[in-house]
Design a protein around this motif. Structure first.
Motif, PDB file in Angstrom:
ATOM      1  N   GLY A 139       0.802  -1.222  -0.044  1.00  0.00           N
ATOM      2  CA  GLY A 139       0.164   0.116   0.129  1.00  0.00           C
ATOM      3  C   GLY A 139       0.841   1.315  -0.043  1.00  0.00           C
ATOM      4  N   THR A 184      -6.103   0.596  -4.390  1.00  0.00           N
ATOM      5  CA  THR A 184      -5.412  -0.241  -3.434  1.00  0.00           C
ATOM      6  C   THR A 184      -6.031  -0.382  -2.136  1.00  0.00           C
ATOM      7  N   GLU A 185      -6.656   0.520  -1.511  1.00  0.00           N
ATOM      8  CA  GLU A 185      -7.370   0.599  -0.241  1.00  0.00           C
ATOM      9  C   GLU A 185      -8.802   0.495  -0.268  1.00  0.00           C
ATOM     10  N   PRO A 230      -5.597  -4.726  -2.710  1.00  0.00           N
ATOM     11  CA  PRO A 230      -4.213  -4.434  -2.838  1.00  0.00           C
ATOM     12  C   PRO A 230      -3.753  -4.880  -4.085  1.00  0.00           C
ATOM     13  N   ARG A 231      -4.186  -6.056  -4.374  1.00  0.00           N
ATOM     14  CA  ARG A 231      -3.686  -7.037  -5.593  1.00  0.00           C
ATOM     15  C   ARG A 231      -4.401  -5.939  -6.814  1.00  0.00           C
ATOM     16  N   GLY A 245      -5.253  -2.601  -7.096  1.00  0.00           N
ATOM     17  CA  GLY A 245      -4.478  -1.478  -7.056  1.00  0.00           C
ATOM     18  C   GLY A 245      -3.078  -1.471  -7.864  1.00  0.00           C
ATOM     19  N   LEU A 246      -2.422  -2.243  -7.237  1.00  0.00           N
ATOM     20  CA  LEU A 246      -1.095  -2.784  -7.701  1.00  0.00           C
ATOM     21  C   LEU A 246      -1.065  -2.871  -9.295  1.00  0.00           C
TER      22      LEU A 246
END
Length: 272
Positions: free
Chosen positions: A82, A132-133, A137-138, A140-141
């Motif tokens: 994050g 991500t938040e 997370p997966r 968003g990244l």
């Protein structure tokens, strides 16, 4: 509160609607008068000193943000990954300081590219941070590089068009509008952290920056002390500072609240 399972559909639908609306708008060229800023006074041998020097807060906020993230800020993230979008965002603020200062030394379309590319890096990193938040997370990244390519491409497409005599800012404008809407929609998505309403303050500073940009000459005419564009830089830097402030003050929501899409968040902690 919108459930996390429905959020991707909503975010995609918003992107499609904005894109379709833009297609029906006429091309938006960059006005040549844009580069004729109100305050062109030099000082200490620096031309357009106010608009150049007012970029310093971007660098200050960017450096402060990186120091925080690589220090005690690590414990402010539920997921180790994050931190990454925020790291790029604060680094982008430092690049914005240099790129915007370079542009304002001798404003023209060629130099404006070096102002706008870092801005897009900041915007898209912040959008990735929200994904991500608020999604996962997966997700968003995974979307981070896609968002960066789209943001930077929006500037390069405009510049390429200008070089061939048919510049069009629609793509660039669409990306900015979508980024702002994502920050507002984040208020409706299940939070993993407190202080989520700070995104609304960030949007407020952005709106203030745009107003000051449009009122460049009117603000300068009030007393010839400072121009609207100079104040625009300060308002935009304040938005970056507010993100740093949010990260420092926020706390984790309990897992049950972070997972349940329709849960009512607890009062935001962290103090004022």
């Amino acid at each position: 509160m919108i459930s996390r399972s429905k959020a991707p559909v909503l975010l995609l639908a918003v992107a499609l609607v904005i894109g379709i609306v833009a297609l029906f708008l006429p091309p938006i060229p960059q006005p040549l008068a844009y580069h004729n800023f109100a305050d062109q006074r030099g000082w200490l041998g620096i031309p357009n000193f106010g608009d150049v020097a007012s970029n310093l807060p971007f660098a200050i906020v960017g450096v402060a943000g990186l120091i925080f993230l690589f220090g005690n800020g690590a414990r402010k993230f539920r997921d180790p990954g994050g931190r990454f979008p925020y790291t790029v965002m604060f680094a982008g603020l430092i690049l914005t300081a240099f790129g915007s200062a370079y542009y304002h030394l001798a404003p023209d379309n060629a130099r404006l590219v070096w102002d706008r590319v870092p801005i897009m890096i900041v915007f898209m990193a912040l959008v990735a941070a929200v994904f991500t938040e608020r999604l996962s997370p997966r997700a968003g990244l995974a979307l981070f590089p896609v968002l960066q390519v789209v943001g930077i491409a929006s500037v390069l497409v405009w510049r390429s068009g200008e070089a061939h005599g048919h510049g069009d800012l629609r793509f660039y404008a669409v990306v900015q509008v979508y980024a702002i809407l994502v920050l507002l929609l984040a208020l409706l998505l299940p939070p993993r952290y407190t202080r989520g309403s700070d995104f609304a303050v960030v949007v407020g500073f952005y709106a203030l920056a745009k107003i000051l940009e449009e009122a460049d000459r009117r603000v300068f005419a009030l007393g010839h002390l400072v121009s609207g564009h100079t104040l625009k830089h300060l308002a935009a830097a304040a938005a970056g500072y507010w993100i740093l402030r949010m990260l420092k003050k926020r706390d984790f929501f309990p897992d049950s609240l972070a997972i349940r899409g329709n849960a009512r968040p607890a009062p935001e902690g962290g103090g004022e």
